[in-house]
Write a protein that holds these residues in place. Sequence first.
Motif, PDB file in Angstrom:
ATOM      1  N   LEU A  18       0.816  -1.222   0.000  1.00 16.44           N
ATOM      2  CA  LEU A  18       0.000   0.000   0.000  1.00 16.44           C
ATOM      3  C   LEU A  18       0.846   1.267   0.000  1.00 16.44           C
ATOM      4  O   LEU A  18       0.316   2.370  -0.118  1.00 16.44           O
ATOM      5  N   ALA A  54       0.889  10.339  -7.085  1.00 16.05           N
ATOM      6  CA  ALA A  54       0.031  10.127  -8.247  1.00 16.05           C
ATOM      7  C   ALA A  54      -1.437  10.141  -7.844  1.00 16.05           C
ATOM      8  O   ALA A  54      -2.270  10.743  -8.514  1.00 16.05           O
ATOM      9  N   LYS A  55      -1.732   9.488  -6.725  1.00 18.29           N
ATOM     10  CA  LYS A  55      -3.113   9.440  -6.267  1.00 18.29           C
ATOM     11  C   LYS A  55      -3.611  10.839  -5.923  1.00 18.29           C
ATOM     12  O   LYS A  55      -4.708  11.238  -6.287  1.00 18.29           O
ATOM     13  N   SER A  58      -4.549  12.636  -8.900  1.00 18.21           N
ATOM     14  CA  SER A  58      -5.499  11.942  -9.746  1.00 18.21           C
ATOM     15  C   SER A  58      -4.891  11.624 -11.094  1.00 18.21           C
ATOM     16  O   SER A  58      -5.462  11.870 -12.150  1.00 18.21           O
ATOM     17  N   SER A  59      -3.713  11.135 -11.046  1.00 15.34           N
ATOM     18  CA  SER A  59      -3.006  10.830 -12.281  1.00 15.34           C
ATOM     19  C   SER A  59      -2.145   9.619 -12.016  1.00 15.34           C
ATOM     20  O   SER A  59      -1.923   9.233 -10.871  1.00 15.34           O
ATOM     21  N   CYS A  60      -1.650   8.998 -13.086  1.00 14.39           N
ATOM     22  CA  CYS A  60      -0.721   7.906 -12.865  1.00 14.39           C
ATOM     23  C   CYS A  60       0.676   8.445 -12.631  1.00 14.39           C
ATOM     24  O   CYS A  60       1.573   7.704 -12.259  1.00 14.39           O
TER      25      CYS A  60
ATOM     26  N   GLY B 325      -6.421   1.979  -2.032  1.00 13.59           N
ATOM     27  CA  GLY B 325      -7.758   1.928  -1.468  1.00 13.59           C
ATOM     28  C   GLY B 325      -7.774   1.059  -0.210  1.00 13.59           C
ATOM     29  O   GLY B 325      -6.719   0.720   0.331  1.00 13.59           O
ATOM     30  N   ARG B 355      -4.013   2.243 -10.265  1.00  8.54           N
ATOM     31  CA  ARG B 355      -3.987   3.516  -9.532  1.00  8.54           C
ATOM     32  C   ARG B 355      -5.269   4.314  -9.747  1.00  8.54           C
ATOM     33  O   ARG B 355      -5.690   5.082  -8.882  1.00  8.54           O
ATOM     34  N   ARG B 356      -5.870   4.164 -10.910  1.00  8.29           N
ATOM     35  CA  ARG B 356      -7.131   4.874 -11.169  1.00  8.29           C
ATOM     36  C   ARG B 356      -8.253   4.320 -10.300  1.00  8.29           C
ATOM     37  O   ARG B 356      -9.082   5.081  -9.785  1.00  8.29           O
ATOM     38  N   ALA B 358      -7.876   2.655  -7.477  1.00  2.00           N
ATOM     39  CA  ALA B 358      -7.577   2.973  -6.076  1.00  2.00           C
ATOM     40  C   ALA B 358      -7.915   4.425  -5.766  1.00  2.00           C
ATOM     41  O   ALA B 358      -8.355   4.751  -4.657  1.00  2.00           O
ATOM     42  N   ALA B 359      -7.716   5.291  -6.758  1.00  2.00           N
ATOM     43  CA  ALA B 359      -7.929   6.717  -6.528  1.00  2.00           C
ATOM     44  C   ALA B 359      -9.385   7.061  -6.231  1.00  2.00           C
ATOM     45  O   ALA B 359      -9.665   8.111  -5.652  1.00  2.00           O
TER      46      ALA B 359
END
Lengths: 78, 418
Positions: A18, A54-55, A58-60, B325, B355-356, B358-359
């Motif tokens: 995580l 990245a989170k 809101s992007s990779c 998440g 990642r999308r 999880a976001a």
Amino acid sequence: MTETKNGGGFTGDPAAALSVAGTGGCCGNPPQANLSLPEPDGAATTCCGTAAEAKAESSCCGTAAKADAVASGSGCCG
Amino acid sequence: MTTGSEPAALDRLLAEVSGERMVATVATLAGDPFEGRRVGTPGGAAARAWLARQLEGIGATVTTETFPVRAVPDVYAAPIAEWNDGDIAHRLTFGRDFSVHLASVDAGDQPKRGPLGLAGADDPTGRWLLVPAAMALADAYEHAAGALGLLVGRAVDGDGWHFTMLAGPNPGRLPVLSVATELHERLVAAVGGGAASWSASSPIRRVDVTGANVHGRLRTATPRGVDLLLTAHYDGVGHHPGLRQPAAADNGSGVAVVCEAARILAAGLPSDVGLSVAFVDGEETGALGSAHHAGQLRATDDQPLVINVDGAGCLHEAAAVEAGGPAHGLLAVLDRAARHTGLPLTAGPVASDNRRYAAVGLATVGIGAGMAGYHSPADTADRVEPETMVAICRLVVATGWLAASDATKLSSLIGDRR
């Protein structure tokens, strides 16, 4: 259930997944032909920063890391 | 809850995993008709149609969702380059000696010739300027008024290829070419002689296209049942003119794993468990397909457990896992599945569609197990290891089965919502 004694699974705490460190690739999974066990070090590489960055964006890719990589012309973002 | 009979049931499912079937899937996806599967291309559409048929073949209800993708780089003609050391002309190979930098303006397919110079040191007017290794591209523009273009040194991969990226900087005002580091050093040395010249074209444009995700619903969860979502991106960076980039490992291998795991789990899960598949588009342009899908899931308050596979081609010591998440419970199940199937895992970056998901707050794991020939002509089907796909597919099947069989383990005391 009886688990097989075959070396599978995480060697450490699964929760480490995580909070993995950055990546050598940008907006795509980096090549990992020689991925070794285990070395999460908490540091971001040039591109794309950390997953948390990245989170948050809101992007990779983290914007700052991406900008650095672009500015250096060193590769992963072009 | 797990019972004494369930390990045998799981092992029966695991025994169904077919490496041959996944090899065939990868070979098809990497084939010429699909043209490397870049978003918005006929090859991408053909791959999408083929995948829809595969999902229908295992009993899925298939839908397609479109989304816009802007300014996708497209090298529309084979770039040409050569340099002259003053005595001899050296014709260069696109993809190996040089490639078109994403920051390049479209200067057409006709080569422009001029003397070589060094950015920051020589008069730029009418010259191709070598950007010194210590100089950032952005700084090089400060020294490039009137220049024909910029040449940036860039390392090639282990197979000698420049890998292709679709996500990156916007075009600047000059042609920009990436040049293999060793050649770049030779050119810098040649500039000192005063007679070296460079000639090249830079045919790259930006196109606005439509991406499309393929969704397959195989089972519907009961109101309190576990819902599993298996995902993989099916797009690649696409062929260049005269240069195949078949995208076998990235991510034909991930798609093959998800196809196979979905086929097995569809028939092997308890009746209250949901199962769907998303083959997402536009990952190579910034994970746009998964962003679109994740937004849809958030809007409808669907909360599947997400397992994303990006690269199952070349396992070395362990598969990488990146989670996001509220995934503590899912990670515990993944760990248990890996112990059962004998696959070592390590926490490592999987910078992909996971990642999308999880976001938007979904419990997500991304799994990556290596790629040979990343984003290059060397990403061929023969380099995808069947045993790696089998190992990852077994992991996914076991994770899905264990998650469904013991859903109480998916909650934790530290905030997981499930």
